[in-house]
Design an enzyme around this catalytic site. Structure first.
Site, PDB file in Angstrom:
ATOM      1  N   GLU A 272      84.631  26.972 -14.824  1.00  0.00           N
ATOM      2  CA  GLU A 272      85.514  25.807 -14.751  1.00  0.00           C
ATOM      3  C   GLU A 272      84.676  24.577 -15.022  1.00  0.00           C
ATOM      4  OE1 GLU A 272      86.710  25.919 -10.679  1.00  0.00           O
ATOM      5  OE2 GLU A 272      87.811  27.780 -10.903  1.00  0.00           O
ATOM      6  N   LYS A 274      82.906  21.147 -14.228  1.00  0.00           N
ATOM      7  CA  LYS A 274      82.493  20.510 -12.968  1.00  0.00           C
ATOM      8  C   LYS A 274      82.848  19.036 -13.079  1.00  0.00           C
ATOM      9  CE  LYS A 274      78.764  20.363  -9.596  1.00  0.00           C
ATOM     10  NZ  LYS A 274      78.929  19.013  -9.116  1.00  0.00           N
ATOM     11  N   GLU A 350      89.121  18.511  -7.041  1.00  0.00           N
ATOM     12  CA  GLU A 350      88.257  17.348  -7.205  1.00  0.00           C
ATOM     13  C   GLU A 350      89.136  16.218  -7.741  1.00  0.00           C
ATOM     14  OE1 GLU A 350      85.004  17.679  -6.380  1.00  0.00           O
ATOM     15  OE2 GLU A 350      83.903  16.147  -7.502  1.00  0.00           O
ATOM     16  N   PHE A 390      91.101  23.591  -7.907  1.00  0.00           N
ATOM     17  CA  PHE A 390      90.352  24.763  -8.354  1.00  0.00           C
ATOM     18  C   PHE A 390      90.398  25.949  -7.393  1.00  0.00           C
ATOM     19  CE2 PHE A 390      87.156  21.631  -6.789  1.00  0.00           C
ATOM     20  CZ  PHE A 390      86.716  22.316  -5.661  1.00  0.00           C
ATOM     21  N   ARG A 466      76.877  28.994   1.133  1.00  0.00           N
ATOM     22  CA  ARG A 466      76.314  28.844  -0.196  1.00  0.00           C
ATOM     23  C   ARG A 466      75.863  30.244  -0.588  1.00  0.00           C
ATOM     24  NH1 ARG A 466      74.490  24.069  -2.403  1.00  0.00           N
ATOM     25  NH2 ARG A 466      74.381  22.907  -0.479  1.00  0.00           N
ATOM     26  N   LYS A 472      76.340  26.314  -9.943  1.00  0.00           N
ATOM     27  CA  LYS A 472      76.620  25.056 -10.651  1.00  0.00           C
ATOM     28  C   LYS A 472      75.625  24.833 -11.782  1.00  0.00           C
ATOM     29  CE  LYS A 472      74.317  22.535  -6.965  1.00  0.00           C
ATOM     30  NZ  LYS A 472      74.371  21.516  -5.952  1.00  0.00           N
TER      31      LYS A 472
HETATM   32  P1  AMP Z   1      77.049  19.367  -5.763  1.00  0.00           P
HETATM   33  O1  AMP Z   1      77.688  18.288  -4.910  1.00  0.00           O
HETATM   34  O2  AMP Z   1      76.300  18.842  -6.926  1.00  0.00           O
HETATM   35  O3  AMP Z   1      76.298  20.381  -4.941  1.00  0.00           O
HETATM   36  O4  AMP Z   1      78.245  20.217  -6.419  1.00  0.00           O
HETATM   37  C1  AMP Z   1      79.266  20.804  -5.692  1.00  0.00           C
HETATM   38  C2  AMP Z   1      80.520  19.935  -5.766  1.00  0.00           C
HETATM   39  O5  AMP Z   1      81.065  19.944  -7.076  1.00  0.00           O
HETATM   40  C3  AMP Z   1      81.659  20.449  -4.929  1.00  0.00           C
HETATM   41  O6  AMP Z   1      81.512  20.059  -3.593  1.00  0.00           O
HETATM   42  C4  AMP Z   1      82.867  19.791  -5.576  1.00  0.00           C
HETATM   43  O7  AMP Z   1      83.092  18.521  -4.993  1.00  0.00           O
HETATM   44  C5  AMP Z   1      82.433  19.536  -7.003  1.00  0.00           C
HETATM   45  N1  AMP Z   1      83.196  20.250  -8.034  1.00  0.00           N
HETATM   46  C6  AMP Z   1      83.561  19.714  -9.219  1.00  0.00           C
HETATM   47  N2  AMP Z   1      84.227  20.594  -9.976  1.00  0.00           N
HETATM   48  C7  AMP Z   1      84.330  21.746  -9.266  1.00  0.00           C
HETATM   49  C8  AMP Z   1      84.904  23.031  -9.518  1.00  0.00           C
HETATM   50  N3  AMP Z   1      85.521  23.319 -10.653  1.00  0.00           N
HETATM   51  N4  AMP Z   1      84.778  23.960  -8.533  1.00  0.00           N
HETATM   52  C9  AMP Z   1      84.147  23.705  -7.378  1.00  0.00           C
HETATM   53  N5  AMP Z   1      83.581  22.502  -7.084  1.00  0.00           N
HETATM   54  C10 AMP Z   1      83.660  21.531  -8.013  1.00  0.00           C
END
Ligand code: AMP
Length: 630
Positions: A272, A274, A350, A390, A466, A472
């Site tokens: 998906e 991000k 999101e 999502f 996690r 990611k």
């Molecule tokens: P990070 O904050 O960099 O660790 O990345 C995780 C965050 O990405 C999650 O907490 C969501 O807020 C965001 N996110 C954006 N797009 C998605 C997606 N398609 N699936 C899950 N999380 C997402």
């Protein structure tokens, strides 16, 4: 339990700076408690009368608390304020006055105002118990104060608190006076409470994973504790999601390359985009209504702790760090009501500022302007949000987190429109192999998105976890490090030269050591902040300043002053190195990890709590991965 007994525990907790001792003292406290009061005790030791995600605040500023103290002990308000200024803590000022009045002859003088609600307190059963109030009685009075609204609220709050203070011993007075101001500061983290609950009933910490699981599903320590004390281990294991209680979000792992990701995810996996906005957890129910019933089945318990104020809201929204943000996003609330086809559901997505005419995603700096308390309506018009959904965790009365991603996604497709005005399905593709990842990644980045989220098709939704279910892939991974690091501000170095005008010259920041529930240092940050950012940091630091090192901070460095670990910064660095100066991941020779050339990327604001910062375990992994990449 008498409140005075709890107050003695507060004293002991306040006096220790060691986490193991905190656990030990807390477990003794829990052992003494009855099942009906354990939930309330869990909230009270964190200075609250509801779980942290409930907006239930006592709602009294310094001046109001000072008035209540003055009234309780027949003293001049100015004198209370003066004493508070010289002692630096409202509780201490109140305790001193209370001691004085007790010495004078036991009870403080009080005048009866029959019209005030507190008059009922004196005529009620509480009178008989005089200074022997129970924990539940004090809790209920504080809750009553939190609930006053409308005309005459200030007067009602002040007199109820003053009546309560009159009935307490000086040590209890000290702590109760600090609760409305949020200055109780015992520094007890949620994992510490979970360890102590296990120790109290089981004699060791072996039940922590089960307790943590229940906590991850409901984020409500009081509810988890009460379930455990009333329904034992079996009750805990049966805890399901509750609409209205936020779930601790599933988190993503990082890997150095697409090839490594494919190895982990198997032949086929989902991808998906991000989105770089903010995470929103949507709770939709026919009517989220709380009823204060204390029962002994899981259903009763869930209802009894699902909110202290009656709420008829149909939709509730929670942020990444589980704060209730419903009122900030009326457009999403309306969108969910209009566009989601379910009776009850918990969804995750999101929210991102989006220009529908040009189909453009706006940068994070724009989206984040929507996170505000005031002029909400004006911003709704200026920066409309789209919620890209999502995941689906709960549908029409059923917890579906155990179902595999593929099935959850299918159910989600049935209730969320592809092209809704406000609520939309996040795009999803099933991919095979590293080449397809790179292709989709480049497409996403060229559309202004942050990268990709790769998801295992057969994975359950792991609350608070996690795992390698989600991986990611971010734009920033094009650099040396595989990701940015979320650090907590632990201390402040005062400014030199030009920076004196900002009050802050540098910051001591740390990461989270999850097992020990401790914050350990990883870097000093000074350069790379703009003037505006220095000013912002200074404002934050002033609010969070504490007089001595908080008990959960482990550091070899002494900053000019310490702050309560609360504020999370996203930091970008060139490299992670080993260093004898920092305590993050320190080995037996005292060599820990440090960030080389750290720069501030952004303030995470309300997005993350201190415990949601990057963990030492993750830093270790990133340290190893950076060499694999080269
Ligand atoms: P990070 O904050 O960099 O660790 O990345 C995780 C965050 O990405 C999650 O907490 C969501 O807020 C965001 N996110 C954006 N797009 C998605 C997606 N398609 N699936 C899950 N999380 C997402």
């Amino acid at each position: 339990m008498k409140f005075s007994t709890l107050a003695q525990y507060y004293e002991k907790l306040e006096a220790t700076s060691k986490r193991l001792e905190l656990v030990d003292i807390l477990s003794k406290l829990f052992k003494e408690a009855k099942a009906e009061e354990i939930g309330k005790i869990c909230y009270l030791i964190q200075g609250r009368v509801a779980p942290f995600f409930e907006a239930t605040e006592i709602g009294m500023a310094e001046s109001m608390v000072a008035s209540a103290i003055a009234k309780a002990f027949g003293e001049d308000k100015d004198k209370v304020t003066k004493s508070y200024r010289s002692l630096g803590n409202m509780g201490l000022a109140a305790q001193k006055l209370s001691q004085g009045s007790h010495q004078k002859g036991g009870q403080a003088p009080f005048k009866v105002h029959p019209s005030t609600p507190s008059a009922s307190l004196r005529t009620s059963s509480l009178r008989a118990s005089s200074s022997k109030l129970s924990v539940s009685e004090v809790f209920d009075e504080l809750l009553k104060i939190a609930k006053f609204t409308g005309k005459g609220t200030v007067e009602q709050k002040v007199s109820t608190l003053s009546e309560l203070l009159k009935k307490l011993d000086p040590v209890s007075v000290k702590h109760v006076a600090n609760i409305p101001l949020g200055t109780l500061r015992l520094g007890i983290g949620d994992p510490t409470v979970l360890d102590a609950l296990s120790l109290a009933k089981k004699g060791d910490k072996s039940l922590r994973p089960v307790l943590e699981d229940a906590y991850n599903k409901t984020s409500d320590l009081g509810y988890v504790a009460e379930t455990y004390f009333k329904l034992q281990e079996g009750g805990l294991k049966n805890i399901k999601l509750v609409v209205g209680k936020p779930i601790r979000p599933a988190l993503a792992e990082r890997l150095p390359s697409a090839e490594e990701a494919v190895k982990r995810l198997g032949g086929e996996f989902a991808a998906e985009p991000k989105f770089d906005g903010f995470r929103v957890q949507v709770h939709l129910s026919p009517s989220i209504k709380s009823e204060v019933i204390r029962g002994s089945t899981l259903k009763d318990l869930a209802r009894a702790t699902s909110g202290v104020e009656p709420r008829l809201e149909h939709v509730k929204l929670f942020s990444r760090n589980l704060e209730n943000t419903t009122h900030a996003f009326p457009d999403i609330v309306e969108g969910v009501k209009r566009e989601v086809g379910a009776k009850s559901a918990i969804l995750e997505g999101e929210a991102i500022a989006y220009n529908p005419t040009t189909s453009e995603f706006l940068p994070f700096q724009e989206t984040t302007k929507r996170r505000r308390k005031y002029q909400v309506e004006e911003m709704v018009k200026k920066l409309p949000l789209v919620l890209f959904v999502f995941d689906l965790l709960y549908l029409n009365g059923k917890d579906i987190t155990e179902k595999p991603y593929r099935e959850r996604r299918k159910l989600l497709t049935g209730i969320v429109p592809k092209e809704g005005k406000v609520v939309r399905l996040a795009e999803e593709r099933t991919l095979k192999g590293a080449g397809e990842i790179t292709k989709f990644f480049n497409e996403a980045v060229s559309e202004g998105l942050e990268g990709l989220m790769l998801k295992k098709l057969d994975s359950p939704y792991v609350a608070g976890g996690r795992g390698f279910h989600w991986i990611k892939f971010k734009r920033s991974q094009a650099g040396e490090l595989t990701d940015t690091v979320d650090c907590v501000i632990l201390g402040v170095f005062s400014g030199k030269g030009k920076r004196t005008e900002f009050g802050v010259g540098g910051l001591l920041v740390g990461v989270y050591e999850k097992k020990r529930d401790e914050f350990v240092t990883i870097s000093r940050i000074g350069t790379g902040l703009t003037d505006e950012e220095f000013r912002q940091v200074n404002e934050l630091a002033k609010k969070l300043k504490v007089s001595h090192k908080p008990s959960r901070v482990n550091s070899k460095i002494e900053p000019t002053f310490w702050v309560e670990p609360k504020e999370v910064l996203e930091i970008y660095a060139d490299e992670i190195t080993r260093s004898p100066i920092h305590t993050a991941g320190a080995d037996k020779d005292g060599i820990g990890y440090a960030l080389r050339f750290p720069r501030l990327v952004k303030f995470r604001g309300k997005d993350k709590r201190a415990e949601d910062a990057t963990t030492v375990e993750e830093v270790e992994k990133m340290y190893k991965q950076q060499y694999k990449k080269k």
